[in-house]
Design a protein around this motif. Structure first.
Motif, PDB file in Angstrom:
ATOM      1  N   MET A   1       0.838  -1.196   0.000  1.00  0.00           N
ATOM      2  CA  MET A   1       0.000   0.000   0.000  1.00  0.00           C
ATOM      3  C   MET A   1       0.872   1.244   0.000  1.00  0.00           C
ATOM      4  O   MET A   1       1.925   1.287   0.624  1.00  0.00           O
ATOM      5  CB  MET A   1      -0.909  -0.005   1.246  1.00  0.00           C
ATOM      6  CG  MET A   1      -1.872  -1.186   1.292  1.00  0.00           C
ATOM      7  SD  MET A   1      -2.830  -1.209   2.819  1.00  0.00           S
ATOM      8  CE  MET A   1      -3.797   0.275   2.566  1.00  0.00           C
ATOM      9  N   SER A   2       0.488   2.268  -0.769  1.00  0.00           N
ATOM     10  CA  SER A   2       1.285   3.491  -0.864  1.00  0.00           C
ATOM     11  C   SER A   2       1.182   4.275   0.437  1.00  0.00           C
ATOM     12  O   SER A   2       0.148   4.305   1.091  1.00  0.00           O
ATOM     13  CB  SER A   2       0.788   4.350  -2.032  1.00  0.00           C
ATOM     14  OG  SER A   2      -0.558   4.724  -1.825  1.00  0.00           O
ATOM     15  N   GLY A   3       2.315   4.896   0.792  1.00  0.00           N
ATOM     16  CA  GLY A   3       2.344   5.692   2.006  1.00  0.00           C
ATOM     17  C   GLY A   3       2.520   7.161   1.669  1.00  0.00           C
ATOM     18  O   GLY A   3       2.398   7.598   0.522  1.00  0.00           O
ATOM     19  N   LEU A   4       2.826   7.923   2.676  1.00  0.00           N
ATOM     20  CA  LEU A   4       3.024   9.367   2.506  1.00  0.00           C
ATOM     21  C   LEU A   4       4.367   9.634   1.859  1.00  0.00           C
ATOM     22  O   LEU A   4       5.369   8.975   2.158  1.00  0.00           O
ATOM     23  CB  LEU A   4       2.967  10.069   3.869  1.00  0.00           C
ATOM     24  CG  LEU A   4       1.637   9.991   4.631  1.00  0.00           C
ATOM     25  CD1 LEU A   4       1.813  10.550   6.039  1.00  0.00           C
ATOM     26  CD2 LEU A   4       0.558  10.760   3.887  1.00  0.00           C
ATOM     27  N   THR A   5       4.393  10.610   0.986  1.00  0.00           N
ATOM     28  CA  THR A   5       5.654  11.025   0.386  1.00  0.00           C
ATOM     29  C   THR A   5       6.418  11.888   1.378  1.00  0.00           C
ATOM     30  O   THR A   5       5.891  12.329   2.412  1.00  0.00           O
ATOM     31  CB  THR A   5       5.402  11.813  -0.901  1.00  0.00           C
ATOM     32  OG1 THR A   5       4.729  13.043  -0.561  1.00  0.00           O
ATOM     33  CG2 THR A   5       4.553  11.016  -1.874  1.00  0.00           C
ATOM     34  N   VAL A  10       6.624  16.254   5.507  1.00  0.00           N
ATOM     35  CA  VAL A  10       7.113  17.568   5.927  1.00  0.00           C
ATOM     36  C   VAL A  10       5.949  18.527   6.161  1.00  0.00           C
ATOM     37  O   VAL A  10       5.886  19.237   7.162  1.00  0.00           O
ATOM     38  CB  VAL A  10       8.086  18.140   4.881  1.00  0.00           C
ATOM     39  CG1 VAL A  10       8.418  19.605   5.190  1.00  0.00           C
ATOM     40  CG2 VAL A  10       9.361  17.320   4.835  1.00  0.00           C
ATOM     41  N   ALA A  11       5.007  18.535   5.226  1.00  0.00           N
ATOM     42  CA  ALA A  11       3.856  19.437   5.348  1.00  0.00           C
ATOM     43  C   ALA A  11       2.992  19.070   6.547  1.00  0.00           C
ATOM     44  O   ALA A  11       2.556  19.937   7.312  1.00  0.00           O
ATOM     45  CB  ALA A  11       3.031  19.398   4.057  1.00  0.00           C
ATOM     46  N   LEU A  12       2.745  17.762   6.727  1.00  0.00           N
ATOM     47  CA  LEU A  12       1.922  17.332   7.853  1.00  0.00           C
ATOM     48  C   LEU A  12       2.610  17.606   9.190  1.00  0.00           C
ATOM     49  O   LEU A  12       1.967  17.990  10.169  1.00  0.00           O
ATOM     50  CB  LEU A  12       1.598  15.841   7.727  1.00  0.00           C
ATOM     51  CG  LEU A  12       0.521  15.479   6.707  1.00  0.00           C
ATOM     52  CD1 LEU A  12       0.421  13.972   6.545  1.00  0.00           C
ATOM     53  CD2 LEU A  12      -0.835  16.043   7.142  1.00  0.00           C
ATOM     54  N   ALA A  13       3.924  17.403   9.227  1.00  0.00           N
ATOM     55  CA  ALA A  13       4.656  17.663  10.467  1.00  0.00           C
ATOM     56  C   ALA A  13       4.547  19.135  10.861  1.00  0.00           C
ATOM     57  O   ALA A  13       4.357  19.471  12.037  1.00  0.00           O
ATOM     58  CB  ALA A  13       6.120  17.260  10.315  1.00  0.00           C
ATOM     59  N   ALA A  14       4.666  20.025   9.855  1.00  0.00           N
ATOM     60  CA  ALA A  14       4.544  21.455  10.140  1.00  0.00           C
ATOM     61  C   ALA A  14       3.136  21.802  10.607  1.00  0.00           C
ATOM     62  O   ALA A  14       2.957  22.595  11.544  1.00  0.00           O
ATOM     63  CB  ALA A  14       4.900  22.263   8.888  1.00  0.00           C
ATOM     64  N   ARG A  43      -1.396   8.417  11.776  1.00  0.00           N
ATOM     65  CA  ARG A  43      -1.625   8.074  13.181  1.00  0.00           C
ATOM     66  C   ARG A  43      -0.307   8.006  13.943  1.00  0.00           C
ATOM     67  O   ARG A  43      -0.221   8.451  15.098  1.00  0.00           O
ATOM     68  CB  ARG A  43      -2.376   6.744  13.284  1.00  0.00           C
ATOM     69  CG  ARG A  43      -3.860   6.846  12.958  1.00  0.00           C
ATOM     70  CD  ARG A  43      -4.601   5.601  13.396  1.00  0.00           C
ATOM     71  NE  ARG A  43      -4.204   4.428  12.608  1.00  0.00           N
ATOM     72  CZ  ARG A  43      -4.770   4.066  11.464  1.00  0.00           C
ATOM     73  NH1 ARG A  43      -5.758   4.786  10.960  1.00  0.00           N
ATOM     74  NH2 ARG A  43      -4.374   2.986  10.831  1.00  0.00           N
ATOM     75  N   LEU A  44       0.703   7.462  13.312  1.00  0.00           N
ATOM     76  CA  LEU A  44       2.016   7.370  13.947  1.00  0.00           C
ATOM     77  C   LEU A  44       2.603   8.766  14.192  1.00  0.00           C
ATOM     78  O   LEU A  44       3.163   9.026  15.266  1.00  0.00           O
ATOM     79  CB  LEU A  44       2.962   6.541  13.068  1.00  0.00           C
ATOM     80  CG  LEU A  44       4.383   6.354  13.613  1.00  0.00           C
ATOM     81  CD1 LEU A  44       4.339   5.623  14.954  1.00  0.00           C
ATOM     82  CD2 LEU A  44       5.246   5.581  12.610  1.00  0.00           C
ATOM     83  N   MET A  45       2.457   9.657  13.208  1.00  0.00           N
ATOM     84  CA  MET A  45       2.959  11.023  13.377  1.00  0.00           C
ATOM     85  C   MET A  45       2.242  11.746  14.509  1.00  0.00           C
ATOM     86  O   MET A  45       2.858  12.454  15.313  1.00  0.00           O
ATOM     87  CB  MET A  45       2.801  11.801  12.067  1.00  0.00           C
ATOM     88  CG  MET A  45       3.677  11.309  10.927  1.00  0.00           C
ATOM     89  SD  MET A  45       3.410  12.255   9.397  1.00  0.00           S
ATOM     90  CE  MET A  45       4.051  13.872   9.888  1.00  0.00           C
ATOM     91  N   LEU A  46       0.930  11.537  14.566  1.00  0.00           N
ATOM     92  CA  LEU A  46       0.154  12.173  15.634  1.00  0.00           C
ATOM     93  C   LEU A  46       0.554  11.632  17.004  1.00  0.00           C
ATOM     94  O   LEU A  46       0.683  12.393  17.975  1.00  0.00           O
ATOM     95  CB  LEU A  46      -1.340  11.944  15.395  1.00  0.00           C
ATOM     96  CG  LEU A  46      -1.958  12.704  14.215  1.00  0.00           C
ATOM     97  CD1 LEU A  46      -3.344  12.165  13.906  1.00  0.00           C
ATOM     98  CD2 LEU A  46      -2.027  14.201  14.510  1.00  0.00           C
ATOM     99  N   ALA A  47       0.757  10.330  17.092  1.00  0.00           N
ATOM    100  CA  ALA A  47       1.152   9.719  18.358  1.00  0.00           C
ATOM    101  C   ALA A  47       2.522  10.236  18.802  1.00  0.00           C
ATOM    102  O   ALA A  47       2.743  10.514  19.994  1.00  0.00           O
ATOM    103  CB  ALA A  47       1.170   8.198  18.229  1.00  0.00           C
ATOM    104  N   GLU A  48       3.436  10.370  17.850  1.00  0.00           N
ATOM    105  CA  GLU A  48       4.766  10.878  18.185  1.00  0.00           C
ATOM    106  C   GLU A  48       4.707  12.328  18.658  1.00  0.00           C
ATOM    107  O   GLU A  48       5.417  12.713  19.602  1.00  0.00           O
ATOM    108  CB  GLU A  48       5.691  10.746  16.961  1.00  0.00           C
ATOM    109  CG  GLU A  48       6.058   9.304  16.632  1.00  0.00           C
ATOM    110  CD  GLU A  48       6.898   9.206  15.364  1.00  0.00           C
ATOM    111  OE1 GLU A  48       7.006  10.246  14.650  1.00  0.00           O
ATOM    112  OE2 GLU A  48       7.418   8.118  15.076  1.00  0.00           O
ATOM    113  N   GLU A  49       3.868  13.118  17.997  1.00  0.00           N
ATOM    114  CA  GLU A  49       3.739  14.520  18.403  1.00  0.00           C
ATOM    115  C   GLU A  49       3.142  14.626  19.809  1.00  0.00           C
ATOM    116  O   GLU A  49       3.615  15.438  20.629  1.00  0.00           O
ATOM    117  CB  GLU A  49       2.852  15.264  17.405  1.00  0.00           C
ATOM    118  CG  GLU A  49       2.582  16.721  17.755  1.00  0.00           C
ATOM    119  CD  GLU A  49       3.807  17.605  17.698  1.00  0.00           C
ATOM    120  OE1 GLU A  49       3.783  18.698  18.299  1.00  0.00           O
ATOM    121  OE2 GLU A  49       4.809  17.204  17.046  1.00  0.00           O
TER     122      GLU A  49
END
Length: 453
Positions: A1-5, A10-14, A43-49
């Motif tokens: 399955m394709s993931g985030l580029t 970078v955009a989502l993290a900002a 979900r992983l990015m949100l959990a890390e934040e």
């Protein structure tokens, strides 16, 4: 399955980094059940934040509230919110392997948190541009960097005192007072103005600004004396509170009843705040009436008391305008005052009376502080008699068939009942409503009458 580029990440993290806590939790809940690889990465990015913010909250707990403006508008030592994430990144960049030790409670987590605060203080001094860019609040930057570094120097001591704030605000025993005074002494040994900076950090955590006086006056056995306090660097806290009273007194004097709920709420909040500060000053400090503070407190009391007296007079007149009476002839040359059944149940006059009577009902506690409770109570008693009599006369005209528009007349009764509720005369208000319910017309419900008022 394709993931985030990479660009997506970078955009989502900002974007995620700019989200407040409430929004972050809402987004996490929204994407929790979404399928697909991209949703999993998000979900992983949100959990890390969220984990990163939890760790930041632990480490920078002594100064975190200093990156938010005070809700009450009282002047306080603070820093731009944009500096906080920069400071955090600078603090942890050299020892990120220590971060997992912050996820558990205990002395080890405290030691790591204090270590990161010292690293942050070094970063502020050695790499100020990284923490606080020159383009960000340039007028405050130079002194702000000094203040921030010094507060971080004291963070390990302030952290030790955070759990005791509630105790110091209530009735601390001898050991608890000794703990506070030792903490102040330790801070003063690190920086000459360490006591003031410690109090700034504690002050930032107090939603009720006036409570800082309780901590200040317990830092020394003689701190409750005005001569000691006014001659120390801690006097600035009293000056700020008195400035807050002056600002609110000016807003009260400028208030005009326009019927808006927000305006009334703001006036009540300002009046209660002034009463709270002046009452606390009376309890915590022994003020010389001829001193600068004594004169300022006295002038503030006089100003607010005069405004409150004017408010009571205005409320009395506003009721006359909202529910006017007219002289009517009875028999022969005799006449009496009777309600004008053609008066408007809504409009500028009714709204002004509503706002003023709401203030009369809400100022019971504050009126005692400013010496106006006797006048307020007398007004409430007089208005209660007048409004009940007004309602009785209107209902009498309805029952006698003298009201051309019974529905409108009942609205006027409803207005009188609502005014009684506003001044906390609830029993007379219920009596008026019961009588209206059996008068010559449709029953008047409490909800309908509130809207009519």
């Amino acid at each position: 399955m394709s993931g985030l580029t990479a660009a997506h990440r970078v955009a989502l993290a900002a974007l995620i980094g700019r989200c407040p806590e409430t929004v972050l939790k809402s987004v996490s809940a929204a994407v929790a059940a979404l399928p697909g690889g991209r949703a999993a990465e998000l979900r992983l990015m949100l959990a890390e934040e969220m984990r990163d913010r939890a760790r930041r909250a632990v480490v920078l707990a002594p100064i975190a509230r200093m990156f938010q403006p005070r809700a009450d508008g009282i002047a306080a030592l603070g820093f731009p919110p944009a500096v906080l994430p920069r400071l955090w990144r600078a603090a942890i960049e050299r020892e990120p392997d220590l971060l997992p030790r912050l996820d558990t409670d205990g002395p080890d987590a405290v030691a790591v948190a204090n270590r990161f605060c010292l690293a942050a203080a070094c970063a502020v001094r050695d790499r100020p541009a990284l923490v606080w860019p020159e383009s960000l609040a340039p007028d405050r930057r130079a002194q702000g960097l000094i203040d921030l570094a010094c507060c971080l120097d004291l963070a390990h001591l302030a952290r030790r005192g955070l759990p005791s704030i509630e105790v110091w605000l209530k009735r601390p025993d001898g050991d608890q007072l000794a703990e506070l005074r030792l903490l102040v002494k330790d801070c003063s040994e690190i920086h000459s103005d360490g006591a003031t900076r410690l109090l700034e950090m504690l002050f930032a955590r107090l939603d009720d600004a006036v409570l800082v006086l309780r901590i200040i006056t317990r830092t020394s056995g003689v701190a409750g004396r005005q001569g000691f306090l006014s001659g120390s660097e801690l006097a600035d806290f009293v000056d700020r509170l008195l400035a807050g009273v002056d600002d609110r007194a000016a807003r009260l004097a400028a208030y005009r009843p326009d019927g808006t709920v927000g305006g009334v709420d703001a006036v009540i909040a300002d009046l209660d705040w002034c009463a709270s500060v002046l009452a606390e000053l009376d309890v915590t400090l022994t003020l010389d009436p001829d001193s600068e503070w004594g004169r300022r407190v006295r002038d503030s009391r006089v100003k607010v008391a005069a405004w409150l007296s004017g408010l009571l007079r205005s409320a009395d007149k506003a009721v006359d305008k909202a529910l006017p009476l007219a002289r009517v002839q009875t028999t022969g040359r005799m006449s009496r005052m009777a309600p004008m059944l053609g008066a408007a149940a809504r409009g500028e006059a009714a709204d002004a009376a509503f706002a003023l009577l709401r203030l009369v009902g809400a100022t019971r506690g504050a009126a005692a502080i400013f010496g106006a409770e006797a006048a307020r109570k007398a007004l409430v008693e007089a208005l209660s008699v007048r409004l009940v009599d007004y309602a009785d006369q209107v209902l009498g005209q309805i029952n006698d068939g003298e009201a051309a528009d019974e529905a409108h007349a009942l609205k006027l009764v409803s207005v009188a009942a609502r005014y009684l509720e506003l001044i906390d005369a609830r029993d007379p208000a219920r009596t008026v409503r019961r009588r209206a319910a059996v008068a010559g017309g449709p029953p008047v419900s409490s909800g309908a009458s509130s809207r009519a008022a």
